[in-house]
Design a protein around this motif. Structure first.
Motif, PDB file in Angstrom:
ATOM      1  N   THR A 264       0.544  -1.909   0.297  1.00  7.46           N
ATOM      2  CA  THR A 264       0.096  -0.264  -0.035  1.00  7.46           C
ATOM      3  C   THR A 264       0.729   1.168  -0.005  1.00  7.46           C
ATOM      4  O   THR A 264       2.052   2.248   0.857  1.00  7.46           O
ATOM      5  CB  THR A 264      -0.768   0.052   0.799  1.00  7.46           C
ATOM      6  OG1 THR A 264      -1.873  -1.330   1.218  1.00  7.46           O
ATOM      7  CG2 THR A 264      -1.317   1.317   1.372  1.00  7.46           C
TER       8      THR A 264
ATOM      9  N   SER B 117      -0.930   3.127  -7.823  1.00  8.85           N
ATOM     10  CA  SER B 117      -2.103   3.865  -8.389  1.00  8.85           C
ATOM     11  C   SER B 117      -1.852   5.473  -9.189  1.00  8.85           C
ATOM     12  O   SER B 117      -2.319   5.496 -10.019  1.00  8.85           O
ATOM     13  CB  SER B 117      -3.604   4.416  -7.637  1.00  8.85           C
ATOM     14  OG  SER B 117      -4.092   3.019  -7.027  1.00  8.85           O
TER      15      SER B 117
ATOM     16  N   GLY C  39       2.863   3.382  -4.714  1.00  4.82           N
ATOM     17  CA  GLY C  39       2.611   3.817  -6.068  1.00  4.82           C
ATOM     18  C   GLY C  39       1.891   3.518  -7.320  1.00  4.82           C
ATOM     19  O   GLY C  39       2.084   4.396  -8.168  1.00  4.82           O
TER      20      GLY C  39
ATOM     21  N   HIS D  81      -3.409  -7.075  -5.168  1.00  9.17           N
ATOM     22  CA  HIS D  81      -3.040  -7.242  -3.889  1.00  9.17           C
ATOM     23  C   HIS D  81      -2.656  -9.427  -4.202  1.00  9.17           C
ATOM     24  O   HIS D  81      -2.333  -9.881  -2.801  1.00  9.17           O
ATOM     25  CB  HIS D  81      -3.496  -7.343  -2.149  1.00  9.17           C
ATOM     26  CG  HIS D  81      -3.061  -5.523  -1.910  1.00  9.17           C
ATOM     27  ND1 HIS D  81      -4.356  -4.406  -3.041  1.00  9.17           N
ATOM     28  CD2 HIS D  81      -1.844  -5.008  -2.123  1.00  9.17           C
ATOM     29  CE1 HIS D  81      -3.111  -3.456  -2.310  1.00  9.17           C
ATOM     30  NE2 HIS D  81      -2.099  -3.735  -2.016  1.00  9.17           N
TER      31      HIS D  81
END
Ligand SMILES: Nc1ncnc2c1ncn2[C@@H]1O[C@H](COP(=O)(O)OP(=O)(O)OP(=O)(O)O)[C@@H](O)[C@H]1O
Length: 285
Positions: free
Chosen positions: A42, A47, A45, A203
């Motif tokens: 999380t 997105s 970078g 993920h």
């Protein structure tokens, strides 16, 4: 269609106390027809990176080439780039707003001035590709559908633009195991049958290992590893050091248990866990 990035950096809130370097000198090449799995902890970078691929974000510095065209240059037809490079955001169904499924899926091509007959063909094709029956669903309100169906309609809304690259940010989050597998299968077939280049942000180590030709691993705005899944999973220590080890494996084991697999609880070492994963996704040969 290929995407190439050269020394791309992106800084949120540049010059403010909240300045964050989200992309740090990224060099990247995605080849026509590839299925790429993009993974990272999380905030690493992912997105931000994918929003650069269709010009939604403009790099603070660096160059981005889509099929050889530098999309960071002034005067580039970004509308056309966004048609070619379709981006499906996380929970895309939140963006459905029309009265009927047909209107929602037709929205993109309609905006581009595509003729009525072709729009109908595209909507039919896109809904079929995501596993929905055109005749029975076209006049239904998206709000009457199940979560999984709404997700499919939203993906169909991007497919109706006939993209050459399809980028999906966690397309299975919140879906049940069967819904997840089904959507992933459709995405895989868009790549293998229709030749659409796919970038899948996920993920789930299991999913990306099974589906991708190549993985890209991000950490703190950098690409720290790229290669075939089998090569990437060999680097268990590196993956662990960037927070991509045990939690993902635990998740994977949970999922396998949900499907009735007999999964041991006593995985003692990362190497053992890794070997188990490779075996279960058929990459241990
Ligand atoms: N709109 C924004 N304004 C300021 N900082 C942002 C913004 N969006 C993201 N960031 C920061 O940029 C960095 C990269 O975020 P990004 O959302 O690209 O990561 P990610 O890998 O996609 O994370 P996740 O897996 O949680 O979606 C993080 O430090 C994040 O806090």
């Amino acid at each position: 269609m290929s995407i190439k990035m050269k020394n791309v950096s992106y800084i949120y809130g540049k010059g403010t106390p909240f300045e964050t370097i989200a992309l740090d000198n990224i060099d990247l090449e995605i080849n026509d027809g590839e299925f790429i799995g993009l993974i990272g902890h999380t905030g690493s970078g992912k997105s931000t990176l994918i929003q650069h691929m269709n010009g939604l974000l403009k790099p603070t510095s660096g160059k981005i080439f889509v099929d050889g065209t530098d999309i960071t240059e002034h005067g580039v037809n970004l509308k056309e780039i966004r048609r070619k490079v379709g981006l499906v955001f996380q929970y895309p169904e939140h963006q459905l707003f029309e009265e009927t499924v047909f209107k929602d899926v037709a929205f993109g091509p309609m905006n581009q001035g595509v003729g009525a007959e072709e729009i109908e063909e595209r909507v039919k094709w896109a809904l079929t590709e995501v596993g929905l029956d055109y005749d029975s669903i076209k006049d239904v309100s998206p709000f009457e559908l199940s979560g999984g169906e709404r997700r499919r309609v939203a993906i169909a809304g991007v497919l109706s633009m006939h993209p050459e690259v399809l980028i999906l940010d966690e397309p299975t989050s919140g879906l049940d195991p069967r819904g997840r597998d089904d959507i992933l299968e459709k995405i895989k077939s868009l790549n293998s049958e229709n030749g659409i280049t796919v970038v899948l942000v996920s993920h789930s180590m299991e999913d990306v290992a099974r589906l991708s030709d190549r993985l890209i691993v991000m950490n703190r705005g950098k690409i720290i590893l790229t290669g075939r899944p089998r090569e990437v999973f060999k680097e268990s220590k590196l993956l662990m050091s960037v927070g991509l080890g045990v939690p993902q494996m635990t998740l994977l084991f949970e999922r396998l248990r949900e499907r009735g697999w007999d999964v041991r609880d006593d995985v003692l070492t990362v190497e053992e866990a890794r070997d188990d994963i490779l075996k279960k996704v058929g990459l241990d040969a």
